[in-house]
Design an enzyme around this catalytic site. Sequence first.
Site, mmCIF file in Angstrom:
data_model
loop_
_atom_site.group_PDB
_atom_site.id
_atom_site.type_symbol
_atom_site.label_atom_id
_atom_site.label_comp_id
_atom_site.label_asym_id
_atom_site.label_seq_id
_atom_site.Cartn_x
_atom_site.Cartn_y
_atom_site.Cartn_z
ATOM 1 N N GLN A 102 0.854 -1.187 0.000
ATOM 2 C CA GLN A 102 0.000 0.000 0.000
ATOM 3 C C GLN A 102 0.894 1.242 0.000
ATOM 4 O OE1 GLN A 102 -2.071 1.580 3.609
ATOM 5 N NE2 GLN A 102 -3.936 0.944 2.533
ATOM 6 N N TYR A 172 -6.153 11.178 3.392
ATOM 7 C CA TYR A 172 -4.736 11.406 3.166
ATOM 8 C C TYR A 172 -4.597 12.321 1.944
ATOM 9 C CZ TYR A 172 -3.892 7.618 6.503
ATOM 10 O OH TYR A 172 -3.867 6.841 7.634
ATOM 11 N N ARG A 349 -10.042 -6.991 10.437
ATOM 12 C CA ARG A 349 -10.073 -7.413 11.838
ATOM 13 C C ARG A 349 -10.320 -8.913 12.006
ATOM 14 N NH1 ARG A 349 -14.362 -2.968 13.594
ATOM 15 N NH2 ARG A 349 -14.825 -3.268 11.380
#
Length: 409
Positions: A102, A172, A349
């Site tokens: 990433q 971002y 998760r």
Amino acid sequence: MTDSPPDPFAPSALGPVRLRNRIIKAATSEGRSPHGLVTDDLIAFHRRFAEGGVGMTTVAYCCVSPQGASAPGQIVMNDQALPGLRKLTDAVHDAGAAISAQLGHAGVVAPKKLTGVTAVAPSRFVNPTSFAYCREIRRDEIAAVIDQFGRAAQTAMDAGFDAVELHFGHLYLPSSFLSPLINRRRDQYGGDIDNRSRLVREIAQRVRDVVDDRVAVIAKVDMDDGLPGSIWIDEALRTAQLLDADGTLDALELTQGSSVYRPMYLFRGDVPVREFAAVMPPMLRPGVRLMGKAAMGSYPYEDLYMLPAARQFVPVMQNTKLILLGGITNRGHVETGMREGFEFVAMGRALLREPDLVNTMVADPAARSRCTHNNKCMVTVFGRTHCVLDPEQRYGAVVSNSVATSAQT
């Protein structure tokens, strides 16, 4: 809904890469590179997902430049990191999975105490969480950021990564250009959504020019970010349509939320206020305990919670495959994603709780995830990201940062 959905556990092509199945380990902060270099701990972390059956694992937040870091210890994609990255990709390949890097620039959430410089944004902006001032990025700096993404993609390719994921979400720097709240520019990068989408399109084009068809190119894009007056689904659909028409991407991973405001909009479920207060400086703890839930937001967890928004993108895409994220914890959820027209699913998760969950779903279609969505894993990003309910991860039985040897040697 499709009458003949693909088998999520059969091999599939993602651009030039063939994955052994359609399950991707989503990027989640790792905290296993304390000096910004790959460690044995980081290699073991990703190898567990590979051995657990995922088609591809994603190395979270590799900075395209030191000024683009959002937290200490993040890997900067440069020659110094290359030997360790090669060991990491070799280890994941040896376990049978593909691996993605990433790539991101933190922009408005790049702390000055870490980077040494004032954070940049499309326009002057004050981060509502940190109250940090962000200056307007200059045109020459925009060109430099595009170059940085290209060089980072080259490093990823040299290191043996099968894919790169361009982080265009969570406000971002690239994502903040998409926000009408943050982007108030009057040049070709501001104004209507077509202009505000210019930067992400130029980054994607530069990366595609660099990697050609040798690695897959994925972009992670916000459907909406939870910030009033910012990114919402109507304009996000237009950004996706423009990226799709450019033909620069192999897949689009759809996300929600931001790192600027109410982060629980991304995660959903329990708000770990007490745990966050415990890791704050003593002077801040009473305020976190008192106001933390309001600042972080509170949104109930639901299975497949991003699906209602994400299904709006299915008819828009002509060339680009879609990756469904959010509340995917069992085989039924994966198969629902396939029926809805998604080519891949990404899990975070649930895999952090059970790295071998994919193998478990194959062996037992009725298996249920052990993840309780208590979200206490969020707080562990201040150290080593782990599931607090897994003693092996919590107490560092695999490898701990304190004893891990650098994989650079």
